[in-house]
Design a protein around this motif. Structure first.
Motif, mmCIF file in Angstrom:
data_model
loop_
_atom_site.group_PDB
_atom_site.id
_atom_site.type_symbol
_atom_site.label_atom_id
_atom_site.label_comp_id
_atom_site.label_asym_id
_atom_site.label_seq_id
_atom_site.Cartn_x
_atom_site.Cartn_y
_atom_site.Cartn_z
ATOM 1 N N GLU A 33 28.821 -14.633 -23.544
ATOM 2 C CA GLU A 33 28.706 -13.441 -24.384
ATOM 3 C C GLU A 33 29.772 -13.508 -25.469
ATOM 4 O O GLU A 33 30.962 -13.665 -25.165
ATOM 5 C CB GLU A 33 28.887 -12.173 -23.554
ATOM 6 C CG GLU A 33 28.826 -10.890 -24.373
ATOM 7 C CD GLU A 33 29.108 -9.652 -23.529
ATOM 8 O OE1 GLU A 33 29.201 -8.557 -24.118
ATOM 9 O OE2 GLU A 33 29.259 -9.786 -22.289
ATOM 10 N N VAL A 34 29.355 -13.418 -26.713
ATOM 11 C CA VAL A 34 30.316 -13.534 -27.801
ATOM 12 C C VAL A 34 31.380 -12.445 -27.681
ATOM 13 O O VAL A 34 31.086 -11.293 -27.368
ATOM 14 C CB VAL A 34 29.626 -13.468 -29.180
ATOM 15 C CG1 VAL A 34 29.011 -12.107 -29.453
ATOM 16 C CG2 VAL A 34 30.607 -13.841 -30.288
ATOM 17 N N ARG A 35 32.645 -12.821 -27.871
ATOM 18 C CA ARG A 35 33.749 -11.876 -27.766
ATOM 19 C C ARG A 35 33.711 -10.875 -28.916
ATOM 20 O O ARG A 35 33.387 -11.230 -30.056
ATOM 21 C CB ARG A 35 35.077 -12.626 -27.785
ATOM 22 C CG ARG A 35 35.336 -13.411 -26.525
ATOM 23 C CD ARG A 35 36.426 -14.461 -26.675
ATOM 24 N NE ARG A 35 37.469 -14.071 -27.629
ATOM 25 C CZ ARG A 35 38.239 -14.959 -28.257
ATOM 26 N NH1 ARG A 35 38.045 -16.250 -28.067
ATOM 27 N NH2 ARG A 35 39.179 -14.552 -29.078
ATOM 28 N N LYS A 36 34.036 -9.630 -28.615
ATOM 29 C CA LYS A 36 33.978 -8.583 -29.626
ATOM 30 C C LYS A 36 34.980 -8.833 -30.751
ATOM 31 O O LYS A 36 34.665 -8.627 -31.926
ATOM 32 C CB LYS A 36 34.231 -7.209 -29.018
ATOM 33 C CG LYS A 36 34.003 -6.062 -30.009
ATOM 34 C CD LYS A 36 34.159 -4.716 -29.356
ATOM 35 C CE LYS A 36 33.772 -3.601 -30.320
ATOM 36 N NZ LYS A 36 34.558 -3.628 -31.576
ATOM 37 N N ASP A 37 36.180 -9.311 -30.410
ATOM 38 C CA ASP A 37 37.168 -9.549 -31.455
ATOM 39 C C ASP A 37 36.716 -10.654 -32.405
ATOM 40 O O ASP A 37 36.945 -10.592 -33.613
ATOM 41 C CB ASP A 37 38.527 -9.881 -30.837
ATOM 42 C CG ASP A 37 38.510 -11.171 -30.020
ATOM 43 O OD1 ASP A 37 37.605 -11.318 -29.172
ATOM 44 O OD2 ASP A 37 39.390 -12.017 -30.238
ATOM 45 N N VAL A 38 36.045 -11.655 -31.863
ATOM 46 C CA VAL A 38 35.519 -12.747 -32.687
ATOM 47 C C VAL A 38 34.421 -12.228 -33.605
ATOM 48 O O VAL A 38 34.377 -12.532 -34.805
ATOM 49 C CB VAL A 38 34.991 -13.894 -31.800
ATOM 50 C CG1 VAL A 38 34.255 -14.931 -32.633
ATOM 51 C CG2 VAL A 38 36.133 -14.537 -31.038
ATOM 52 N N GLN A 39 33.515 -11.434 -33.042
ATOM 53 C CA GLN A 39 32.427 -10.861 -33.838
ATOM 54 C C GLN A 39 32.974 -9.952 -34.934
ATOM 55 O O GLN A 39 32.507 -10.012 -36.080
ATOM 56 C CB GLN A 39 31.471 -10.086 -32.931
ATOM 57 C CG GLN A 39 30.317 -9.420 -33.676
ATOM 58 C CD GLN A 39 29.326 -8.775 -32.721
ATOM 59 O OE1 GLN A 39 28.693 -9.474 -31.925
ATOM 60 N NE2 GLN A 39 29.188 -7.458 -32.784
ATOM 61 N N ASP A 40 33.949 -9.121 -34.598
ATOM 62 C CA ASP A 40 34.528 -8.206 -35.589
ATOM 63 C C ASP A 40 35.188 -8.980 -36.726
ATOM 64 O O ASP A 40 35.037 -8.626 -37.910
ATOM 65 C CB ASP A 40 35.552 -7.281 -34.933
ATOM 66 C CG ASP A 40 34.909 -6.246 -34.024
ATOM 67 O OD1 ASP A 40 33.680 -6.055 -34.116
ATOM 68 O OD2 ASP A 40 35.634 -5.631 -33.217
ATOM 69 N N GLU A 41 35.922 -10.000 -36.385
ATOM 70 C CA GLU A 41 36.603 -10.809 -37.412
ATOM 71 C C GLU A 41 35.586 -11.512 -38.308
ATOM 72 O O GLU A 41 35.747 -11.579 -39.534
ATOM 73 C CB GLU A 41 37.521 -11.836 -36.738
ATOM 74 C CG GLU A 41 38.316 -12.677 -37.707
ATOM 75 C CD GLU A 41 39.229 -13.672 -37.004
ATOM 76 O OE1 GLU A 41 39.776 -14.554 -37.692
ATOM 77 O OE2 GLU A 41 39.384 -13.559 -35.766
ATOM 78 N N TYR A 42 34.538 -12.025 -37.696
ATOM 79 C CA TYR A 42 33.487 -12.714 -38.454
ATOM 80 C C TYR A 42 32.823 -11.763 -39.455
ATOM 81 O O TYR A 42 32.618 -12.106 -40.628
ATOM 82 C CB TYR A 42 32.453 -13.277 -37.485
ATOM 83 C CG TYR A 42 31.275 -13.963 -38.135
ATOM 84 C CD1 TYR A 42 31.365 -15.273 -38.578
ATOM 85 C CD2 TYR A 42 30.063 -13.296 -38.307
ATOM 86 C CE1 TYR A 42 30.284 -15.917 -39.179
ATOM 87 C CE2 TYR A 42 28.983 -13.917 -38.901
ATOM 88 C CZ TYR A 42 29.094 -15.223 -39.333
ATOM 89 O OH TYR A 42 28.024 -15.845 -39.929
ATOM 90 N N ASN A 43 32.505 -10.548 -38.999
ATOM 91 C CA ASN A 43 31.834 -9.586 -39.877
ATOM 92 C C ASN A 43 32.754 -9.043 -40.962
ATOM 93 O O ASN A 43 32.301 -8.776 -42.076
ATOM 94 C CB ASN A 43 31.246 -8.441 -39.049
ATOM 95 C CG ASN A 43 29.936 -8.833 -38.401
ATOM 96 O OD1 ASN A 43 28.884 -8.769 -39.023
ATOM 97 N ND2 ASN A 43 29.998 -9.274 -37.157
#
Length: 505
Positions: free
Chosen positions: A434-444
């Motif tokens: 499951e993609v990490r939320k911090d990684v997803q937030d940084e990417y977006n």
């Protein structure tokens, strides 16, 4: 997507399990199925609600339906098509190509056709997806959505539209039993479908009213039949077709400079579009109506050599006053004018940022994709994974769309990533990813930073590229080869994982 299962015999059958389930068999789902087969996998199924492969090219059969991307780019890199008849292919030819690829790679027997997914929930205890469909229940360890963005028609919310007594249908659900010959017809919308439909039916109907909310920018359509020597070269001389494809790709990629990097550069294309307007629209009043009031590229750029001339026909009227209501046999605009019609063609596009499919998928915390996107907007990681949805991958997810070149290139980039993800899960013996939320937030955050100065955000228009939060959650804001590089390998370190099995040998 909302069709309910009523057959009790189907309802009572035990759930059918597959290691991997792909939902949808357009370019995305079919391409991924082929890659999985090439990896030697046999543990997957493709659930397709239609009766054949093809997706949007199976469904959109309206008159004049054609691609606005050059034919040489509109094919899989592993299945180039030397049989294209012209530089911009029409719908029947594209659909035949997709069917031929499915047959060539022998994946049709991995499909369950006429199988409409009506729900999917993550079962955390069992670490699998539970899926409901019109053909019974399924379970899967890994679920892949290849539903696509242009599959759910967007019907306008117009007073009285359900009371219309004549023929009425969406362009993506064309009624081939409806004979428009000699009838008074209304086309609602002036987007990509409408500009192909209008010239195709203008000579056939008695009168045609075209209802325009926003004038689109049109560029010339450099379409022509391929000459016999070209066809022979594509077919028999190694490298010729690949070289042609590469040259077209490179030329198209130059548009990224104006679209995403330096919007003033779009002035070059705008000059071409304005010259086209002056040449093809002689009537000053009509020309004023079809002249856009925003920078070219802010909304989807369209190509046609026939649309403007069709609007100039004596039996065609362009209506720019908004529609107030629809009555039993007429359309009434906001200025009070009532126009009688026998048929209405709704060409108002698709649910892109608010797809009904999102309502059917529930993640780890029980929230549907619709609920998550409603709260924060469409956000994902590399357009391929979304936090809160373990063991699920997305084809053509958030910010994968393009406004200048072939989506097949982006699709193949995602196929690389997701196929490697599946292989990595097996190799490491992972139970969940499951993609990490911090990684997803940084990417977006980085995506939105890049989009700040892009023409889609600064060009002075409102478009389906933007969600209700005002964010562009649809388009990729960079060169496509950078997307390809970004998705070359599955980066398992960006994911939370759990393990319950020994790694594969």
């Amino acid at each position: 997507m909302s069709r309910k299962v009523t057959d009790k015999a189907v309802d009572n059958r035990p759930a059918r399990h597959s290691r991997i389930i792909i939902v949808g068999s357009g370019f995305s789902g079919l391409g991924l199925a082929i890659r999985l087969s090439q990896q030697g996998r046999n543990d997957y199924l493709v659930l397709e609600r239609g009766n054949d492969v093809g997706g949007t090219w199976r469904d959109n059969t309206y008159p004049g339906a054609a691609c606005d991307v050059p034919s040489q780019l509109y094919s899989y890199s592993f299945a180039l098509n030397p049989e294209w008849s012209r530089s911009f292919s029409k719908q029947p030819e594209i659909q035949r190509y997709i069917q031929s690829v499915a047959a060539k790679y022998d994946v049709r027997d991995k499909h369950v056709f006429n199988c409409d997914m009506t729900g999917a929930q993550w079962n955390d205890a069992a670490a699998r997806w539970e899926i409901q469909t019109s053909q019974g229940d399924f379970t899967a360890d890994i679920l892949i959505s290849a539903v696509g963005a242009l599959c759910e028609p967007n019907l306008p919310d117009i007073k009285g539209i359900n009371d219309f007594q004549g023929e009425i249908f969406h362009s993506a659900r064309w009624d081939h039993n409806a004979d428009l010959t000699g009838k008074r017809v209304a086309v609602i919308g002036t987007g990509a479908s409408a500009i192909q439909i209008v010239p195709s039916i203008a000579k056939q109907v008695a009168h045609l009213d075209v209802y325009q909310r926003t004038a689109p920018w049109l560029l010339p359509r450099a379409d022509r039949p391929y000459l016999l020597p070209e066809k022979l070269a594509f077919k028999y001389i190694p490298g010729v077709q690949a070289l042609s494809r590469a040259a077209i790709y490179a030329a198209r990629e130059t548009q990224v400079v104006g679209l995403a990097k330096f919007p003033p550069a779009m002035k070059i294309l705008e000059t071409v579009a304005r010259a086209k307007l002056r040449i093809e629209v002689k009537d000053p009043e009509l020309r004023a109506k079809v002249t856009p009031n925003f920078r070219i590229g802010c909304k989807r750029m369209l190509i046609s050599n026939e649309y403007y001339p069709a609007l100039g026909r004596d039996n065609v009227d362009l209506v720019t006053d908004g529609i107030r209501e629809i009555r039993g046999n007429s359309v009434v605009t906001k200025d009070g004018v009532e126009r009688e019609v026998d048929a209405i063609i709704v060409a108002t596009g698709f649910h892109v940022t608010d797809s009904p499919a999102y309502e059917t998928i529930s993640g780890r915390d029980g929230r549907t994709l619709s609920e998550v996107f409603d709260a924060i907007g469409q956000q994902g990681y590399k357009g391929s994974a979304i936090h809160n949805y373990p063991n699920m991958f997305f084809m053509l997810g958030p910010n994968v769309g393009l406004g200048h070149t072939s989506m097949v290139y982006m699709i193949e980039s995602q196929i690389n990533y997701i196929a490697d993800a599946v292989a990595t899960v097996d190799r490491l013996g992972l139970r969940t990813v499951e993609v990490r939320k911090d990684v997803q937030d940084e990417y977006n955050a980085e995506l939105q930073r890049k989009l700040t100065g892009a023409v889609w955000n600064t060009g002075g228009c409102a478009s389906w590229y933007l969600d209700k939060h005002g964010n562009n959650t649809t388009l990729w804001p960079d060169f496509t080869f950078r997307f390809r590089s970004l998705l070359e390998k599955f980066d398992v370190s960006a994911y939370e994982t759990s393990s319950s099995a020994r790694p594969a040998a």
